[in-house]
Structures are given as structure tokens and as C-alpha cells.
Design an enzyme around this catalytic site. Sequence first.
Site, PDB file in Angstrom:
ATOM      1  CG  HIS A 152      -6.835  -4.971  11.331  1.00 24.75           C
ATOM      2  ND1 HIS A 152      -5.782  -5.552  10.678  1.00 24.75           N
ATOM      3  CD2 HIS A 152      -6.898  -3.673  10.889  1.00 24.75           C
ATOM      4  CE1 HIS A 152      -5.214  -4.658   9.863  1.00 24.75           C
ATOM      5  NE2 HIS A 152      -5.891  -3.530   9.970  1.00 24.75           N
ATOM      6  CG  ASP A 189      -6.778  -2.108   4.368  1.00 26.74           C
ATOM      7  OD1 ASP A 189      -7.802  -1.409   4.447  1.00 26.74           O
ATOM      8  OD2 ASP A 189      -5.759  -1.902   5.061  1.00 26.74           O
ATOM      9  CG  HIS A 191      -3.123  -1.253   7.609  1.00 26.55           C
ATOM     10  ND1 HIS A 191      -3.867  -0.278   6.982  1.00 26.55           N
ATOM     11  CD2 HIS A 191      -2.198  -0.610   8.357  1.00 26.55           C
ATOM     12  CE1 HIS A 191      -3.414   0.921   7.339  1.00 26.55           C
ATOM     13  NE2 HIS A 191      -2.401   0.743   8.168  1.00 26.55           N
ATOM     14  CG  ASP A 277      -5.506   1.602   3.839  1.00 32.37           C
ATOM     15  OD1 ASP A 277      -5.778   0.782   2.943  1.00 32.37           O
ATOM     16  OD2 ASP A 277      -5.538   1.304   5.050  1.00 32.37           O
TER      17      ASP A 277
END
Length: 368
Positions: A152, A189, A191, A277
Site C-alpha cells: 500500500h 493479497d 486488498h 487474508d
Amino acid sequence: MAEPNSVIAFYDERVLSHQPDSEAPFLPSRMERRIRQLLSSLNVPWKYPEHAGRLSAIRQLLELEPVPGLRFECGKSATRDQLGRVHTSSYLSHIFDLRGKNAWLDVDTTAVSTGSIDAAEVAAGTAIAAVEAVIQGRSESAFALVRPPGHHAEPVRARGFCLFNNVAVAAAHAQAELGCRRVMIVDWDAHHGNGTQDIFYADPDVLFFDIHRASPFYPGTGQLEEIGVGLGEGTTVNVPMPAGAGDQAYLKAFNEILVPAADWFQPDLILVSAGFDPHPFDLALNVSFEGFAAMTGILQEVARRHCKGQLVFVLEGGYHLISLSRGVRTVLEALAGGTLQEPSITGLAEVEAAAAFHRQAFVSDDPD
């Protein structure tokens, strides 16, 4: 060339010194006041989700259940020049000024503690060490077990628990120092890797493939139409998924999108932003341990076809300690040549067994 199925896990205890504590006194600022307002509105105690226990859980499981053939090596710190290939000088100066301090960096609760900057340098440097190991032929594949995560982190901004973009730093180092002209980055991931996308959005020599839970899930980026710009148009591939998507959807995306993209791009190195995740324990998606292993197997085949098997994983998210540690071990076992179990539709085998068990109860012995 390295021996097939040889794999090194890179781990450095210095990454454990990143320990943001929401109860600690932070630098006074508008950010501090805003974060305190957000936390107080939750009406429940809030703990920083990205904590040192994540890596401790992974190490503990690997000690209890060793992966045959797996070797461990220590990491190293990234230099400012290495970090500066993907982050601006002003951003790095801002981050380095926070060494030894507690501070909020972003409104989505990215924070640093007194040991965080050192840990972040080691996380990025350890990703570099993993890449060097496979390029130098010491191992076919490697896994950098690092934190804080990185995907990120943007060129000028910390976000989503990320300070430096570890996988981007490693990719840029491979291009600048190790003779890798084309690098493929796969991000699975849950995200979207907004920072990695931003860094390489106009770069035709980095193919970024990201499969993630679709917006409005954090960070809200990664739309299907985001494909890169300029010379980099077409080298960003986003596959947004609905909540609950699992093995079948992910493997279909790998086989029908990722594999043809890799065959077209012909990478010299494949990097993986590996977050765990997507496992159902993290309540976002529904990828099983067998699904992670199957995706690893596909990537291993692609790497062997195009780049002498050179495949490097860098840890990203995953916050349920059982699914995180078990997921990492599953990937390492697959890289080391373990038997891959075919993912199945959850519950199908149990229904078939139950049907066989009950079937005779509904068959009459009386022909009438």
C-alpha cells in the site's frame, strides 16, 4: 541454475521492533486528534492489527512442523539509494526524521513506533536479499518473511500499515543491479496493491497482476479498467473479485488471465506480494490452503518456463494467526516440492459421503 524445489526463507528478528501502540503518546498534530476521534467512536478497544505476533506465529509453526529441505537465512537493511528507486527523496526524509519516535502517518491508522523505521528498512532489504539469492542461483525460490508490509506504500505516502513498498524496492533492485529487464509482480493479497500499481503504472517493463476483493473494500482502487498509462498501458492487470470468491474463481483467473499475460510478457523474474487474508478466517474471501498451494504451483510452472524458476514471495497481509501461519507453510511446502492437493468445492465431498450413507434408507425392499 539452482536445484529444483530449493527454497530459502528469509527472516530477520529486527522486523519485530515495529510495534505501534494505540495507547502510546504520539506526536501532537491534527492527525493525532483525528485518529483519536476515530478510535473513540468505535466504542470498543482497538489494537493495531499488524503486530509482531504475526511473524512469531509463522516461525513457531515452522519450528513445530518443519518443511523438508527449507533453509533459513537472515535479512539485511535497505539503503537510502535502494529505497529511493521507488520513493521520493522528500518522503524518505520525512520517514527518516521519525526514527525513534511514535507518530501517526495516515488517517487510516498507519503508525510508527520507536523501532519502526529500522524494521521497515530491514523489511525492504530482506526482500532484496531474497531476490539476490534466486538471481545468484543459490535457490530456485525464496520467501521474505517481513513486516511491516509494503504494497500500500505509495511513492510519497505511507498507507495501510505500509511504510516502504518492499516488493517494489526488490523489483527495482533486480532491474538496476541484477540484470532483470522484465519483472512480473503478482499480488494475491485480499486488498489491492495500490502503492505497487502507482509506482509501476507507466513502466512497460513491470507487469503488475493484482487479484483482490473489489471496491469499496479497502483501499478502493484496482478497477478492471486500470490498465496502466503511456508506455505502460496494458502492463497493469486488475482482477477485482466479489466477497466470498474462492479457489475456483482464483484458479480460473490464474489459468485464463495470469498465465497468458506471463507468456506474452516473458518475465526474467516473478515476485509475489503474498497476503493470506483471502483465507476465510480473515472474513474477506474464501481461498483455502489448497488454493494457495495450487496458485503457487501455477506460478512455479510459469517461472520455470520463462525465468529459470526464479520466484520470490514477499509477505504482505493476513491477520488471523492460524490462517496466516498455515498459509505461509503451505506455500513453502509447495515450493519445496510437496504434493499439491487439488482444491475442492467446500462441503461437496461431505454431501457425497452423506448421500451414500443415507441412500439405502430411501430404497424400499418391497417392489410394491
